[in-house]
Motif scaffolding. Structure first.
Motif, PDB file in Angstrom:
ATOM      1  N   SER A 153       0.857  -1.180   0.000  1.00  0.00           N
ATOM      2  CA  SER A 153       0.000   0.000   0.000  1.00  0.00           C
ATOM      3  C   SER A 153       0.898   1.237   0.000  1.00  0.00           C
ATOM      4  CB  SER A 153      -0.906  -0.004   1.234  1.00  0.00           C
ATOM      5  OG  SER A 153      -0.139   0.040   2.416  1.00  0.00           O
ATOM      6  N   PRO A 154       0.367   2.397  -0.378  1.00  0.00           N
ATOM      7  CA  PRO A 154       1.199   3.605  -0.417  1.00  0.00           C
ATOM      8  C   PRO A 154       1.859   3.948   0.920  1.00  0.00           C
ATOM      9  CG  PRO A 154      -0.836   3.985  -1.594  1.00  0.00           C
ATOM     10  CD  PRO A 154      -0.970   2.647  -0.921  1.00  0.00           C
ATOM     11  N   ASP A 155       1.207   3.640   2.039  1.00  0.00           N
ATOM     12  CA  ASP A 155       1.816   3.932   3.341  1.00  0.00           C
ATOM     13  C   ASP A 155       2.733   2.806   3.828  1.00  0.00           C
ATOM     14  OD1 ASP A 155       0.063   1.936   4.153  1.00  0.00           O
ATOM     15  OD2 ASP A 155      -1.108   3.235   5.472  1.00  0.00           O
ATOM     16  N   GLY A 156       2.801   1.719   3.081  1.00  0.00           N
ATOM     17  CA  GLY A 156       3.691   0.617   3.415  1.00  0.00           C
ATOM     18  C   GLY A 156       3.190  -0.307   4.508  1.00  0.00           C
ATOM     19  N   ALA A 157       2.003  -0.082   5.026  1.00  0.00           N
ATOM     20  CA  ALA A 157       1.501  -0.868   6.150  1.00  0.00           C
ATOM     21  C   ALA A 157       0.780  -2.146   5.741  1.00  0.00           C
ATOM     22  CB  ALA A 157       0.557  -0.011   7.004  1.00  0.00           C
ATOM     23  N   THR A 158       0.286  -2.218   4.517  1.00  0.00           N
ATOM     24  CA  THR A 158      -0.522  -3.351   4.076  1.00  0.00           C
ATOM     25  C   THR A 158      -0.007  -3.876   2.747  1.00  0.00           C
ATOM     26  OG1 THR A 158      -2.434  -2.297   5.132  1.00  0.00           O
ATOM     27  CG2 THR A 158      -2.902  -4.101   3.625  1.00  0.00           C
ATOM     28  N   ASP A 160      -1.274  -7.250   6.929  1.00  0.00           N
ATOM     29  CA  ASP A 160      -0.392  -6.185   7.383  1.00  0.00           C
ATOM     30  C   ASP A 160       1.052  -6.594   7.098  1.00  0.00           C
ATOM     31  OD1 ASP A 160       1.052  -6.821  10.223  1.00  0.00           O
ATOM     32  OD2 ASP A 160      -0.848  -7.913  10.022  1.00  0.00           O
ATOM     33  N   TRP A 204      -2.449  -0.350  -6.044  1.00  0.00           N
ATOM     34  CA  TRP A 204      -3.084   0.580  -5.106  1.00  0.00           C
ATOM     35  C   TRP A 204      -3.211   1.972  -5.719  1.00  0.00           C
ATOM     36  CZ3 TRP A 204      -4.485  -0.696  -0.037  1.00  0.00           C
ATOM     37  CH2 TRP A 204      -4.051  -1.932   0.429  1.00  0.00           C
ATOM     38  N   ASP A 257      -3.927   7.213  -2.769  1.00  0.00           N
ATOM     39  CA  ASP A 257      -4.502   7.492  -1.454  1.00  0.00           C
ATOM     40  C   ASP A 257      -4.789   6.223  -0.646  1.00  0.00           C
ATOM     41  OD1 ASP A 257      -6.799   6.424  -2.621  1.00  0.00           O
ATOM     42  OD2 ASP A 257      -7.927   8.302  -2.579  1.00  0.00           O
ATOM     43  N   GLY A 258      -4.560   5.040  -1.244  1.00  0.00           N
ATOM     44  CA  GLY A 258      -4.737   3.777  -0.529  1.00  0.00           C
ATOM     45  C   GLY A 258      -6.181   3.324  -0.369  1.00  0.00           C
TER      46      GLY A 258
END
Length: 183
Positions: free
Chosen positions: A9-14, A31, A54, A57-58
């Motif tokens: 995901s763009p935030d790297g969390a998923t 995750d 993705w 904005d996720g």
């Protein structure tokens, strides 16, 4: 299970990935640390799935299948929207706009030649943005979303490789083109 096509995901969390652990290939989320069990995002799809991508904005994931159907899936709800259906193969060159409101891709239409399209999430409309008889593919939005870059076959420029060989080489037909999306 066969897991493939992992995408952060763009935030790297998923991580989104394709898996057949439920019997048919579906999109799954986990995750990045693997602390929680994977969650099945899609249901009821049949056939081989490709490359979940993705939105910046996720909130959305776009993916294609072996039958040429391009879909977007809302991450929060798992709701699916069909974007396009390629009658002559798969759609595998889709990419998101920086604002996450648009998805671009290439597919054939009334001719076998691929053309570039833009799908808008807000109104669900798909618009062809390249010429009717063009051979365009691999579209990507510029970093500010003001231009669309793509590969196009615009010219036929055969050349002779040397004085002793009379086989034509056709290696100068493709180019990188930009389409302004704003006046």
């Amino acid at each position: 299970a066969h897991d493939k096509h992992a995408s952060f995901s763009p935030d790297g969390a998923t991580v989104a990935f394709v898996s057949d652990r439920s019997g048919e290939e579906q999109i799954w989320l986990v995750d990045h640390l693997g602390a929680a069990p994977p969650r099945q995002l899609t249901e009821g799809l049949t056939g081989m799935l490709y490359e979940p991508r993705w939105s910046p904005d996720g909130r959305w994931i776009a993916f294609g299948d072996k039958d040429g159907v391009l879909r977007v899936c809302e991450v929060a709800s798992g709701a699916l929207k069909e974007v396009a259906d390629e009658p002559r193969g798969q759609i595998r060159d889709h990419s998101w706009s920086p604002c996450s409101g648009h998805l671009t891709f290439s597919m054939s239409g009334s001719t076998p030649l691929p053309k570039v399209y833009i799908y808008t999430l807000a109104d669900g409309q798909t618009r062809r943005v390249s010429r009717p008889l063009s051979n365009d593919s691999a579209p990507v939005f510029g970093p500010r979303g003001e231009r669309l870059f793509f590969r196009g076959l615009r010219g036929f420029q055969p050349r002779l490789p040397g004085a002793y060989e009379w086989d034509f080489q056709i290696d100068r037909g493709y180019g990188i083109y930009a389409l302004a999306l704003r006046a």
